[in-house]
Design an enzyme around this catalytic site. Structure first.
Site, PDB file in Angstrom:
ATOM      1  N   THR A   1       1.158  -4.048  -7.331  1.00  0.00           N
ATOM      2  CA  THR A   1       2.054  -3.422  -6.874  1.00  0.00           C
ATOM      3  C   THR A   1       3.410  -3.951  -6.977  1.00  0.00           C
ATOM      4  OG1 THR A   1       0.896  -3.062  -4.865  1.00  0.00           O
ATOM      5  CG2 THR A   1       3.049  -2.502  -4.709  1.00  0.00           C
TER       6      THR A   1
ATOM      7  N   TYR B   1      -7.433  -2.940  -0.782  1.00  0.00           N
ATOM      8  CA  TYR B   1      -6.020  -3.088  -0.682  1.00  0.00           C
ATOM      9  C   TYR B   1      -5.523  -2.016   0.271  1.00  0.00           C
ATOM     10  CZ  TYR B   1      -1.349  -4.369  -2.055  1.00  0.00           C
ATOM     11  OH  TYR B   1       0.046  -4.682  -2.218  1.00  0.00           O
TER      12      TYR B   1
ATOM     13  N   LYS C   1      -7.257  -7.006   1.159  1.00  0.00           N
ATOM     14  CA  LYS C   1      -6.003  -7.448   1.013  1.00  0.00           C
ATOM     15  C   LYS C   1      -5.175  -6.690   2.120  1.00  0.00           C
ATOM     16  CE  LYS C   1      -1.544  -7.642  -1.340  1.00  0.00           C
ATOM     17  NZ  LYS C   1      -0.780  -7.556  -2.743  1.00  0.00           N
TER      18      LYS C   1
END
Length: 301
Positions: free
Chosen positions: A48, A137, A166
């Protein structure tokens, strides 16, 4: 008791660009060596913070190749395989598998609002097709698709290669519930925060570490916090936590995570340009000054 595969400090690596928006491979090589020398445990390229949504898949694969070549096996390399279709995530996962990475990280697809059955299908299909350890995630602020704790639990029970979470979600209650539920099922399941200022509380609650953007420029703070905590030197850990809590103010001033991190690296005179791909933009001078004040307060510069 088996240990989690992924723990400690993992860097969601920026993607350095040249002024013409091409990938700056010299800058990429520099930052890989920079964070490894400062003791991180892993690197998350095509992330990201690395602007993966502004990269072509072929560029992402090329970045991962360069990271692997420069890391020389010193740390875990866990690239992203996030995409808006399950099929593309699997294709990316298979390519990463061939490169010899240590695992992969994937978010839910974004744009369409997904039901729980869609999330379960997406992650379970990837787990069946990609023969690598997988971190799921959860970043609902950007995907629009939050992952409930019970979905993590269901997937962890069924798939041994789904090995971690995550969590970039500003909720201590969520991370607490995730740790309590998942560790009771799989003690080896990695719980990792994506928020620098949640690093210490994640460790206190029984989590395993973090994948945090400020580790691109101040990894020694994260590494020292993790080390102090593990050694039981809680006063020292609190000291580093306070520094991280001040550092995250850069995000309040900047217009994006990538531009914040690249602005800091520019202020540190690192060989990284503060170029981000449009529609993201470089930060204006008044924002740069406010970020500089934060860095001086924490003595990063």
């Amino acid at each position: 008791m088996p240990e989690p595969i992924f723990k400690g400090v993992i860097v969601p690596l920026i993607t350095p660009f040249n002024e013409d928006y091409s990938i700056d491979f010299d800058g990429l090589n520099w930052i890989v060596n920079y964070v490894i020398e400062r003791g991180v445990n892993g690197i998350f390229p095509y992330s990201t913070t690395g602007e993966f949504v502004h990269l072509k898949p072929r560029e992402g694969i090329e970045i991962v190749k360069h990271v692997l070549e420069n890391a020389h096996g010193a740390v875990k390399i866990i690239p992203g395989i996030s995409a808006n279709t399950t099929i593309e995530s699997i294709e990316l996962g298979k390519e990463m598998e061939e490169l010899g990475v240590d695992g992969v990280i994937t978010t839910p697809p974004f744009f369409f609002k997904l039901k729980e059955k869609h999330l379960e299908y997406h992650f379970s299909t990837i787990a069946r097709k990609v023969d690598l350890p997988i971190i799921i995630y959860n970043i609902p602020s950007l995907t629009g698709n939050p992952i409930p704790v019970h979905i993590y639990a269901k997937l962890a029970k069924e798939f041994s290669n789904i090995v971690g979470a995550k969590v970039t979600y500003d909720s201590v209650a969520y991370i607490k519930n995730l740790i309590l539920e998942l560790k009771s099922i799989r003690p080896d399941f990695s719980i990792l925060t994506g928020l620098d200022d949640h690093f210490l509380n994640t460790l206190i609650l029984g989590g395993d570490g973090g994948i945090m953007a400020c580790a691109n420029f101040a990894p020694e703070i994260h590494v020292n916090l993790f080390k102090a905590f593990k050694e039981g030197n809680y006063e020292k850990a609190f000291e580093y936590h306070r520094k991280l809590s001040q550092l995250v103010r850069i995000y309040e001033y900047a217009s994006s995570f990538p531009s914040a991190i690249k602005t800091v690296l520019r202020l540190m005179n690192a060989p990284i340009k503060d170029v981000v791909r449009p529609p993201l933009l470089k930060e204006p001078e008044e924002v740069i000054k406010r970020i500089e004040e934060v860095l001086k307060t924490v003595r990063v510069i």
